[in-house]
Scaffold this motif. Structure first.
Motif, PDB file in Angstrom:
ATOM      1  N   UNK A 179       0.785  -1.231   0.000  1.00 17.80           N
ATOM      2  CA  UNK A 179       0.000   0.000   0.000  1.00 17.80           C
ATOM      3  C   UNK A 179       0.812   1.274   0.000  1.00 17.80           C
ATOM      4  N   UNK A 180       2.119   1.185  -0.024  1.00 14.88           N
ATOM      5  CA  UNK A 180       2.975   2.380  -0.009  1.00 14.88           C
ATOM      6  C   UNK A 180       3.176   2.901  -1.432  1.00 14.88           C
ATOM      7  N   UNK A 181       3.382   4.209  -1.555  1.00 21.07           N
ATOM      8  CA  UNK A 181       3.761   4.771  -2.838  1.00 21.07           C
ATOM      9  C   UNK A 181       5.223   4.417  -3.097  1.00 21.07           C
ATOM     10  N   UNK A 182       5.684   4.607  -4.315  1.00 20.47           N
ATOM     11  CA  UNK A 182       7.090   4.318  -4.626  1.00 20.47           C
ATOM     12  C   UNK A 182       8.033   5.183  -3.793  1.00 20.47           C
ATOM     13  N   UNK A 183       7.687   6.442  -3.625  1.00 19.04           N
ATOM     14  CA  UNK A 183       8.548   7.345  -2.859  1.00 19.04           C
ATOM     15  C   UNK A 183       8.614   6.892  -1.400  1.00 19.04           C
ATOM     16  N   UNK A 184       7.457   6.536  -0.827  1.00 19.82           N
ATOM     17  CA  UNK A 184       7.443   6.050   0.558  1.00 19.82           C
ATOM     18  C   UNK A 184       8.210   4.738   0.679  1.00 19.82           C
ATOM     19  N   UNK A 185       7.972   3.829  -0.260  1.00 23.71           N
ATOM     20  CA  UNK A 185       8.630   2.517  -0.223  1.00 23.71           C
ATOM     21  C   UNK A 185      10.141   2.671  -0.343  1.00 23.71           C
ATOM     22  N   UNK A 186      10.598   3.538  -1.228  1.00 23.14           N
ATOM     23  CA  UNK A 186      12.043   3.763  -1.414  1.00 23.14           C
ATOM     24  C   UNK A 186      12.665   4.245  -0.116  1.00 23.14           C
ATOM     25  N   UNK A 187      12.039   5.221   0.508  1.00 23.93           N
ATOM     26  CA  UNK A 187      12.555   5.782   1.749  1.00 23.93           C
ATOM     27  C   UNK A 187      12.534   4.749   2.879  1.00 23.93           C
ATOM     28  N   UNK A 188      11.415   4.059   3.031  1.00 27.38           N
ATOM     29  CA  UNK A 188      11.293   3.092   4.123  1.00 27.38           C
ATOM     30  C   UNK A 188      12.249   1.920   3.944  1.00 27.38           C
ATOM     31  N   UNK A 189      12.383   1.431   2.719  1.00 25.86           N
ATOM     32  CA  UNK A 189      13.287   0.311   2.469  1.00 25.86           C
ATOM     33  C   UNK A 189      14.729   0.703   2.779  1.00 25.86           C
ATOM     34  N   UNK A 190      15.150   1.844   2.288  1.00 29.38           N
ATOM     35  CA  UNK A 190      16.520   2.313   2.520  1.00 29.38           C
ATOM     36  C   UNK A 190      16.794   2.478   4.012  1.00 29.38           C
ATOM     37  N   UNK A 191      15.899   3.179   4.700  1.00 33.86           N
ATOM     38  CA  UNK A 191      16.094   3.430   6.133  1.00 33.86           C
ATOM     39  C   UNK A 191      16.052   2.136   6.940  1.00 33.86           C
TER      40      UNK A 191
END
Length: 192
Positions: free
Chosen positions: A99-111
């Protein structure tokens, strides 16, 4: 025709009063930006600041919802990778990107991955979904996760999860040891 344009211009200029001052003031060369200009400049400078998240948002080839994901860095032992692939390692942390947007997913995955590695957590499970119901492009988040994981130097290996951990909608991730773990490993092996 030129005469008509001239007449039209003069007709439009009726009632216009000339300026009383016809001098051009010389600028002192100093310019003081307005508060709005200063705010815009500050916002632009903040945008240009270094972003430690280097995961690419550029074009990605879409993967099918049931396409398996396998990645292993050179140097990772075959037995270690086999155990990861078969889900034999204890999963120490899980991230749900559904359910995350790409921008949210990118940030959350990296962090998440960076934080896990710093804390010494090595085996992860990432839930990204299969993308069957995604509109307009199926499996877009899954495709980007498959692209991002190998971009991270601390990721040693990845593989599609076993069915009991989510199957095609999840991925196992094995991280390299952090500095403290490497030091402890060296000390343990030097005592032999």
């Amino acid at each position: 025709m030129a005469n008509n344009d001239s007449d039209l211009f003069l007709q439009e200029m009726l009632g216009v009063t000339p300026l009383t001052q016809d001098e051009v003031l010389q600028s002192s060369g100093e310019f003081t930006p307005t508060l709005a200009q200063q705010a815009r400049r500050k916002a632009a400078e903040q945008e240009m600041e270094y972003d430690p998240n280097y995961l690419s948002m550029e074009y990605v080839d879409l993967v099918k919802p049931d396409e398996p994901f396998t990645y292993k860095k050179d140097g990772v032992q075959d037995g270690v990778y086999r155990n990861l692939r078969l889900g034999k390692y204890q999963i120490d942390a899980t991230l749900n990107l559904l359910g995350k947007t790409l921008v949210e997913a990118r940030s959350q995955l990296f962090n998440f991955i960076t934080d896990c590695q710093q804390r010494g957590i090595r085996t992860l499970l990432i839930h990204h979904g299969m993308g069957r119901k995604s509109k307009p492009h199926p499996a877009i988040l899954r495709s980007y996760v498959f692209k991002w994981l190998p971009e991270m130097p601390i990721v040693l290996a990845c593989n599609t999860a076993q069915r009991h951990h989510g199957g095609y909608s999840a991925t196992y991730v094995l991280l390299q040891k952090n500095q403290q773990q490497k030091l402890e490993n060296r000390e343990r092996h030097s005592k032999r």
